[in-house]
Design a protein around this motif. Structure first.
Motif, PDB file in Angstrom:
ATOM      1  N   TRP A  39      68.767  79.445 102.144  1.00 25.37           N
ATOM      2  CA  TRP A  39      68.934  79.783 100.728  1.00 25.37           C
ATOM      3  C   TRP A  39      67.635  80.364 100.153  1.00 25.37           C
ATOM      4  CZ3 TRP A  39      67.247  76.386  96.423  1.00 25.37           C
ATOM      5  CH2 TRP A  39      67.685  76.852  95.176  1.00 25.37           C
ATOM      6  N   LEU A  40      66.477  79.719 100.512  1.00 27.11           N
ATOM      7  CA  LEU A  40      65.185  80.213 100.020  1.00 27.11           C
ATOM      8  C   LEU A  40      64.883  81.598 100.592  1.00 27.11           C
ATOM      9  CD1 LEU A  40      62.932  77.019 100.173  1.00 27.11           C
ATOM     10  CD2 LEU A  40      63.877  78.126  98.154  1.00 27.11           C
ATOM     11  N   LEU A  41      65.265  81.804 101.867  1.00 26.79           N
ATOM     12  CA  LEU A  41      65.047  83.115 102.500  1.00 26.79           C
ATOM     13  C   LEU A  41      65.781  84.203 101.746  1.00 26.79           C
ATOM     14  CD1 LEU A  41      65.289  82.836 106.371  1.00 26.79           C
ATOM     15  CD2 LEU A  41      63.752  84.281 105.070  1.00 26.79           C
ATOM     16  N   TRP A  42      67.033  83.898 101.402  1.00 27.70           N
ATOM     17  CA  TRP A  42      67.852  84.873 100.689  1.00 27.70           C
ATOM     18  C   TRP A  42      67.218  85.211  99.348  1.00 27.70           C
ATOM     19  CZ3 TRP A  42      71.244  83.934  96.314  1.00 27.70           C
ATOM     20  CH2 TRP A  42      72.027  85.038  95.990  1.00 27.70           C
ATOM     21  N   ARG A  43      66.719  84.174  98.648  1.00 27.23           N
ATOM     22  CA  ARG A  43      66.074  84.429  97.358  1.00 27.23           C
ATOM     23  C   ARG A  43      64.724  85.111  97.538  1.00 27.23           C
ATOM     24  NH1 ARG A  43      66.044  79.172  93.710  1.00 27.23           N
ATOM     25  NH2 ARG A  43      65.175  80.653  92.226  1.00 27.23           N
ATOM     26  N   ALA A  44      63.987  84.730  98.611  1.00 34.24           N
ATOM     27  CA  ALA A  44      62.651  85.304  98.825  1.00 34.24           C
ATOM     28  C   ALA A  44      62.734  86.796  99.102  1.00 34.24           C
ATOM     29  CB  ALA A  44      61.944  84.588  99.973  1.00 34.24           C
ATOM     30  N   GLN A  45      63.741  87.214  99.891  1.00 34.80           N
ATOM     31  CA  GLN A  45      63.795  88.637 100.226  1.00 34.80           C
ATOM     32  C   GLN A  45      64.228  89.460  99.023  1.00 34.80           C
ATOM     33  OE1 GLN A  45      66.671  90.690 100.846  1.00 34.80           O
ATOM     34  NE2 GLN A  45      68.138  89.110 100.279  1.00 34.80           N
ATOM     35  N   ARG A  46      64.805  88.788  97.986  1.00 31.75           N
ATOM     36  CA  ARG A  46      65.084  89.506  96.741  1.00 31.75           C
ATOM     37  C   ARG A  46      63.853  89.574  95.838  1.00 31.75           C
ATOM     38  NH1 ARG A  46      70.460  87.133  94.129  1.00 31.75           N
ATOM     39  NH2 ARG A  46      69.044  87.491  92.414  1.00 31.75           N
ATOM     40  N   GLY A  47      62.744  88.967  96.322  1.00 33.58           N
ATOM     41  CA  GLY A  47      61.501  89.054  95.563  1.00 33.58           C
ATOM     42  C   GLY A  47      61.360  88.022  94.463  1.00 33.58           C
ATOM     43  N   GLU A  48      62.179  86.945  94.505  1.00 30.49           N
ATOM     44  CA  GLU A  48      62.135  85.972  93.417  1.00 30.49           C
ATOM     45  C   GLU A  48      60.867  85.128  93.410  1.00 30.49           C
ATOM     46  OE1 GLU A  48      65.535  83.558  92.419  1.00 30.49           O
ATOM     47  OE2 GLU A  48      66.883  85.042  93.275  1.00 30.49           O
ATOM     48  N   PHE A  49      60.237  84.986  94.605  1.00 30.07           N
ATOM     49  CA  PHE A  49      59.070  84.104  94.676  1.00 30.07           C
ATOM     50  C   PHE A  49      57.783  84.875  94.864  1.00 30.07           C
ATOM     51  CE2 PHE A  49      62.582  81.627  96.765  1.00 30.07           C
ATOM     52  CZ  PHE A  49      62.927  80.954  95.597  1.00 30.07           C
ATOM     53  N   SER A  50      57.819  86.185  94.677  1.00 37.83           N
ATOM     54  CA  SER A  50      56.582  86.942  94.879  1.00 37.83           C
ATOM     55  C   SER A  50      56.120  87.590  93.579  1.00 37.83           C
ATOM     56  CB  SER A  50      56.768  87.987  95.989  1.00 37.83           C
ATOM     57  OG  SER A  50      58.102  88.393  96.092  1.00 37.83           O
ATOM     58  N   ALA A  51      56.502  86.963  92.440  1.00 34.40           N
ATOM     59  CA  ALA A  51      56.039  87.490  91.156  1.00 34.40           C
ATOM     60  C   ALA A  51      55.401  86.388  90.329  1.00 34.40           C
ATOM     61  CB  ALA A  51      57.206  88.116  90.403  1.00 34.40           C
ATOM     62  N   GLY A  52      54.807  85.401  91.025  1.00 39.82           N
ATOM     63  CA  GLY A  52      54.118  84.349  90.298  1.00 39.82           C
ATOM     64  C   GLY A  52      54.880  83.049  90.199  1.00 39.82           C
ATOM     65  N   TYR A  53      56.164  83.052  90.559  1.00 38.76           N
ATOM     66  CA  TYR A  53      56.969  81.832  90.483  1.00 38.76           C
ATOM     67  C   TYR A  53      57.128  81.278  91.891  1.00 38.76           C
ATOM     68  CZ  TYR A  53      61.072  78.872  89.658  1.00 38.76           C
ATOM     69  OH  TYR A  53      61.941  77.831  89.586  1.00 38.76           O
ATOM     70  N   VAL A  54      56.388  80.186  92.206  1.00 40.25           N
ATOM     71  CA  VAL A  54      56.394  79.690  93.582  1.00 40.25           C
ATOM     72  C   VAL A  54      56.916  78.263  93.699  1.00 40.25           C
ATOM     73  CG1 VAL A  54      54.498  81.181  94.261  1.00 40.25           C
ATOM     74  CG2 VAL A  54      54.008  78.881  93.463  1.00 40.25           C
ATOM     75  N   ALA A  55      57.333  77.665  92.567  1.00 37.79           N
ATOM     76  CA  ALA A  55      57.677  76.233  92.581  1.00 37.79           C
ATOM     77  C   ALA A  55      58.715  75.857  93.642  1.00 37.79           C
ATOM     78  CB  ALA A  55      58.135  75.799  91.198  1.00 37.79           C
ATOM     79  N   PRO A  56      59.829  76.587  93.812  1.00 37.98           N
ATOM     80  CA  PRO A  56      60.801  76.169  94.829  1.00 37.98           C
ATOM     81  C   PRO A  56      60.210  76.184  96.241  1.00 37.98           C
ATOM     82  CG  PRO A  56      61.804  77.716  93.320  1.00 37.98           C
ATOM     83  CD  PRO A  56      60.342  77.723  93.025  1.00 37.98           C
TER      84      PRO A  56
END
Lengths: 112, 262
Positions: B214-231
């Motif tokens: 699930w995190l991989l799917w969100r990571a490749q959409r760039g959700e965790f590479s704009a300053g939001y790293v909590a998950p």
């Protein structure tokens, strides 16, 4: 209107830890330390040291666990609140172990 | 969304711990910042705090099983020694190294998210998943061997290997101390705890790998590479915790009962 501003929300002097970024070099160092620890614990198991075998094995495992908690889990760089929480958790666990074990030992007194 | 801080003005005299100095707080709006947190640091710390509270309940959960192991090992020491020698140290040690590697890549993944490198984050999450799957693969090989040898506790448990150990062809002596039939039955307790503890650990890993997808799917959409790293950070805490459980399981189950084979 008063000049004083009551900082009830703890904004102007926050106690929250700064977001510290651990570098890949540091992670690599931790990684190699953990692998060496694993090698040592396997080697130590080949020597018959009587009661000291489990003690040494647990000491190495605990050292590795502390390293993981401090660096991989960033506890070294967290606020005091988080540090206290982690410490309190492990301490409570040890208290529970000690109390349960002393109950079992004292019920079969002399048979251990 | 209105995220400005409303300062509470009060007319009462200052308490000694209150400061009369007011440094204006600059509020920068970021999309991941929930409005009920005053600052991003506060939000982040509240998240880690909650995650740690969850991990403390996990310590207690695994702790019960560790205690049962401690107690029964003292009660039925010979049976535990004999049964423990059935486990393969090379496989266990390999799995330890694999799990440490998985944790290492998870840690690097947290770093990649913090420095906002989307490609690296995805790569490290994939490596974390692959090493996790490798661990489960080796574990299943070990379980299969126990199944084949009837070393799974229950009606078809086979004690013959513990009552009549194999004879060493060179020395003509048994390879390990034979157990009396009633003591040999206690090896079931060792295998029960072995399957309970490693099984619960494996279940945690299976759940973790599900979350990783699930995190991989969100990571490749760039959700965790704009300053939001909590998950990513909080999942890292979970994954490292599962590592720590194994760091104790490996010596306790595989190593401490080992005696040099003479």
């Amino acid at each position: 209107m008063s000049e004083h501003i009551y900082d009830a929300a703890n904004i102007t002097n926050p106690e929250h830890g700064e977001h510290h970024i651990v570098s890949p070099a540091q992670y690599s160092f931790v990684f190699i330390t953990l692998l060496i620890g694993t090698a040592i614990t396997v080697l130590a198991a080949n020597f018959d040291m009587g009661v000291f075998n489990p003690i040494i094995a647990l000491a190495i495992a605990s050292t590795k666990a502390v390293i993981v908690i401090l660096f991989f889990m960033h506890v070294k760089y967290q606020s005091n609140l988080i540090k206290m929480t982690v410490g309190a958790g492990f301490f409570s666990f040890l208290v529970l172990i000690t109390m349960t074990l002393s109950d079992y030992i004292s019920r079969a007194w002399g048979l251990w | 969304m209105d995220n400005t801080i409303v300062s509470t003005i009060q007319s009462e005299p200052l308490m000694p711990h209150e400061t009369s100095e007011y440094e204006p707080y600059e509020h920068v709006y970021v999309p991941q910042h929930r409005h009920h947190f005053e600052t991003e640091d506060q939000q982040r710390e509240a998240g880690s705090f909650g995650m740690w509270l969850f991990l403390l309940t996990e310590i207690m959960f695994f702790g019960g099983m560790f205690f049962a192991y401690l107690l029964f090992r003292n009660w039925y020491y010979d049976a535990f020694v004999t049964a423990s020698n059935q486990l393969s140290v090379p496989l266990g040690a390999t799995n330890t190294a694999i799990l440490i590697s998985s944790g290492f890549f998870m840690a690097l993944g947290v770093w990649a998210a913090e420095v906002r490198k989307r490609g690296l984050l995805v790569l490290f999450l994939i490596l974390t998943t692959l090493f996790g799957l490798a661990f489960l693969g080796i574990k299943s090989v070990e379980y299969k061997e126990k199944w084949d040898k009837h070393h799974i506790p229950g009606a078809s448990f086979d004690v013959s290997e513990f009552v009549n150990p194999a004879i060493d062809a060179k020395t003509g002596k048994p390879t390990q101390k034979p157990l009396a039939p009633d003591a040999a039955q206690k090896t079931q307790l060792f295998f029960f705890l072995y399957f309970a503890m490693t099984g619960m650990h494996a279940l945690h890993m299976i759940i973790g790998i599900g979350v990783l997808f699930w995190l991989l799917w969100r990571a490749q959409r760039g959700e965790f590479s704009a300053g939001y790293v909590a998950p990513i950070e909080n999942f890292g805490l979970y994954w490292h915790f599962v590592d720590i459980v194994w760091l104790y399981l490996f010596p306790l189950l595989y190593l401490i009962n080992r005696h040099p084979l003479k």
